[in-house]
Design a protein around this motif. Structure first.
Motif, PDB file in Angstrom:
ATOM      1  N   ILE A  66       0.794  -1.309  -0.177  1.00 50.78           N
ATOM      2  CA  ILE A  66      -0.036  -0.124   0.160  1.00 50.78           C
ATOM      3  C   ILE A  66       0.912   1.285   0.005  1.00 50.78           C
ATOM      4  O   ILE A  66       0.380   2.297  -0.604  1.00 50.78           O
ATOM      5  N   SER A  67       2.126   1.322   0.634  1.00 47.73           N
ATOM      6  CA  SER A  67       3.032   2.183   0.668  1.00 47.73           C
ATOM      7  C   SER A  67       3.755   2.437  -0.481  1.00 47.73           C
ATOM      8  O   SER A  67       4.630   3.258  -0.782  1.00 47.73           O
ATOM      9  N   CYS A  68       3.640   1.513  -1.675  1.00 52.74           N
ATOM     10  CA  CYS A  68       4.341   1.512  -2.754  1.00 52.74           C
ATOM     11  C   CYS A  68       5.971   1.317  -2.590  1.00 52.74           C
ATOM     12  O   CYS A  68       6.561   1.697  -3.344  1.00 52.74           O
ATOM     13  N   VAL A  69       6.108   0.417  -1.518  1.00 51.46           N
ATOM     14  CA  VAL A  69       7.430   0.100  -1.331  1.00 51.46           C
ATOM     15  C   VAL A  69       7.665  -1.427  -1.827  1.00 51.46           C
ATOM     16  O   VAL A  69       7.584  -2.218  -1.219  1.00 51.46           O
ATOM     17  N   GLU A  70       7.669  -1.668  -3.081  1.00 50.45           N
ATOM     18  CA  GLU A  70       7.486  -2.716  -3.787  1.00 50.45           C
ATOM     19  C   GLU A  70       8.456  -3.771  -3.315  1.00 50.45           C
ATOM     20  O   GLU A  70       8.276  -5.015  -3.324  1.00 50.45           O
ATOM     21  N   ASP A  71       9.894  -3.701  -3.594  1.00 51.65           N
ATOM     22  CA  ASP A  71      10.638  -4.629  -3.199  1.00 51.65           C
ATOM     23  C   ASP A  71      10.603  -5.145  -1.711  1.00 51.65           C
ATOM     24  O   ASP A  71      10.911  -6.136  -1.771  1.00 51.65           O
ATOM     25  N   VAL A  72      10.562  -4.618  -0.883  1.00 47.83           N
ATOM     26  CA  VAL A  72      10.241  -5.115   0.575  1.00 47.83           C
ATOM     27  C   VAL A  72       8.878  -5.742   0.879  1.00 47.83           C
ATOM     28  O   VAL A  72       8.903  -6.520   1.275  1.00 47.83           O
ATOM     29  N   LEU A 103       0.227  -7.157  -5.831  1.00 50.97           N
ATOM     30  CA  LEU A 103       1.576  -6.445  -6.138  1.00 50.97           C
ATOM     31  C   LEU A 103       1.933  -6.416  -7.499  1.00 50.97           C
ATOM     32  O   LEU A 103       2.706  -5.506  -7.971  1.00 50.97           O
ATOM     33  N   MET A 104       1.875  -7.629  -8.173  1.00 55.58           N
ATOM     34  CA  MET A 104       2.239  -7.578  -9.686  1.00 55.58           C
ATOM     35  C   MET A 104       1.363  -6.586 -10.461  1.00 55.58           C
ATOM     36  O   MET A 104       1.901  -5.912 -11.422  1.00 55.58           O
ATOM     37  N   VAL A 105       0.010  -6.353 -10.023  1.00 52.33           N
ATOM     38  CA  VAL A 105      -0.798  -5.426 -10.782  1.00 52.33           C
ATOM     39  C   VAL A 105      -0.415  -4.235 -10.717  1.00 52.33           C
ATOM     40  O   VAL A 105      -0.249  -3.092 -11.495  1.00 52.33           O
ATOM     41  N   LEU A 106       0.167  -3.885  -9.281  1.00 56.68           N
ATOM     42  CA  LEU A 106       0.736  -2.446  -8.900  1.00 56.68           C
ATOM     43  C   LEU A 106       1.850  -1.960  -9.744  1.00 56.68           C
ATOM     44  O   LEU A 106       2.155  -0.960 -10.203  1.00 56.68           O
ATOM     45  N   GLN A 107       2.696  -3.104 -10.182  1.00 52.57           N
ATOM     46  CA  GLN A 107       3.875  -2.915 -10.992  1.00 52.57           C
ATOM     47  C   GLN A 107       3.623  -3.182 -12.515  1.00 52.57           C
ATOM     48  O   GLN A 107       4.414  -3.065 -13.416  1.00 52.57           O
ATOM     49  N   GLU A 108       2.206  -3.245 -12.815  1.00 50.13           N
ATOM     50  CA  GLU A 108       1.796  -3.505 -14.066  1.00 50.13           C
ATOM     51  C   GLU A 108       2.322  -4.741 -14.981  1.00 50.13           C
ATOM     52  O   GLU A 108       2.608  -5.016 -16.253  1.00 50.13           O
ATOM     53  N   ARG A 109       2.563  -5.689 -14.049  1.00 53.61           N
ATOM     54  CA  ARG A 109       3.215  -7.352 -14.537  1.00 53.61           C
ATOM     55  C   ARG A 109       1.951  -7.937 -14.635  1.00 53.61           C
ATOM     56  O   ARG A 109       1.999  -8.949 -13.780  1.00 53.61           O
TER      57      ARG A 109
END
Length: 312
Positions: A66-72, A103-109
């Motif tokens: 939710i905080s967009c810190v995707e790697d963590v 999470l993948m959706v957030l990254q457009e994967r």
């Protein structure tokens, strides 16, 4: 409120921090949510409470997603999935796969997201977790909505009410359906769906309820029902002032400004955009700040204040 964590056992302290993170998350307090969850993970691990540790890792991943810190977020979800696989906890695996899909959706994967969702869908079908299955249908529909595949998204959403009677799933399904209708310019249908979502969210999820109300106001604006839209937006502002939530009332002020702009009441429109701007600056939402400046400059231009318009 009735627990003193200083006097509690290590396991109870861990549970306390884990549950506190849900309240933090609901109020949009990401820092407190991550701190409470982090403590819970360490304490569960020391207590060898691995099932609970997996749940806390999943919650931590959600906080960072939710905080967009995707790697963590990915690291925490992977840790949760690994623990659940070792424990043979299929329900836990399905939940984490659903979260990894988000999470993948957030990254457009989108291809990877679809694969995770399919895995979660399959497990939930096999172990007959209907409520969790409905949640996956919602997430698949959200992904399809972002890909502008509106008809397929609507088909997925039609499965939600057939699968589960859980109010949370049904509410989110109706909210997403309202978005589908909005994108298809079927504004009357969107109004009805967002109203249904609002009713279902009442008493359980204030932020989502306010978002549904805002979406309805947006549809009423498109239908040029300005008076109804204004009443709804003022109600949203009143409720959001009195209660803590992650809803941004700047959105409501901005749409109110657009209503008065349409009604050619430039003075009131400017005042509303300035209120929106103040809130956007407070929350450091740059896109909102830029939008408000653009609208204010348009008003200055229409009023013949060309220097002020250019400066703004």
């Amino acid at each position: 409120e009735n627990i003193n964590p200083k006097k509690a056992s290590r396991y109870v302290k861990a549970k306390y921090g884990y549950y506190q993170s849900f309240f933090n998350l609901a109020n949009g307090d990401m820092l407190s949510a991550s701190e409470n969850c982090s403590r819970a993970i360490k304490l569960f691990n020391r207590e060898r409470a691995y099932y609970e540790e997996a749940k806390a890792c999943q919650q931590m991943g959600t906080v960072y997603r939710i905080s967009c810190v995707e790697d963590v977020a990915q690291f925490m979800f992977d840790a949760a999935l690994k623990l659940n696989e070792k424990l043979g906890n299929r329900a836990g695996c399905a939940d984490v796969c659903g979260n990894l899909g988000m999470l993948m959706v957030l990254q457009e994967r989108f291809e990877e997201a679809a694969a995770y969702f399919e895995k979660a869908e399959k497990i939930n079908e096999e172990i007959r977790r209907n409520s969790a299955l409905a949640d996956i249908y919602n997430q698949q529909a959200l992904m399809l909505l972002l890909q502008k595949e509106y008809k397929t998204a609507a088909r997925k959403l039609s499965l939600v009410s057939k699968t589960s009677s859980d109010k949370k799933s049904l509410a989110f399904g109706q909210e997403l359906l309202a978005h589908v209708y909005y994108e298809q310019k079927s504004y009357k249908k969107a109004v009805k769906a967002s109203e249904t979502a609002e009713e279902l969210y009442k008493g359980s999820n204030l932020s989502a309820m306010l978002e549904s109300m805002y979406l309805r106001a947006l549809c009423l604006f498109e239908l040029k029902q300005f008076s109804e839209a204004e009443k709804l937006l003022r109600k949203i502002i009143t409720v959001s002032r009195k209660n803590e939530s992650s809803f941004h009332p700047a959105n409501a002020y901005n749409l109110l400004g657009l209503i008065f702009l349409q009604m050619k009441d430039l003075k009131r429109a400017k005042g509303l955009f300035l209120q929106s701007l103040s809130l956007e600056q407070k929350n450091d939402r740059l896109t909102g700040i830029a939008t408000d400046y653009a609208n204010i400059s348009l008003i200055e231009y229409r009023c013949g204040n060309f220097d002020a318009a250019e400066k703004t």
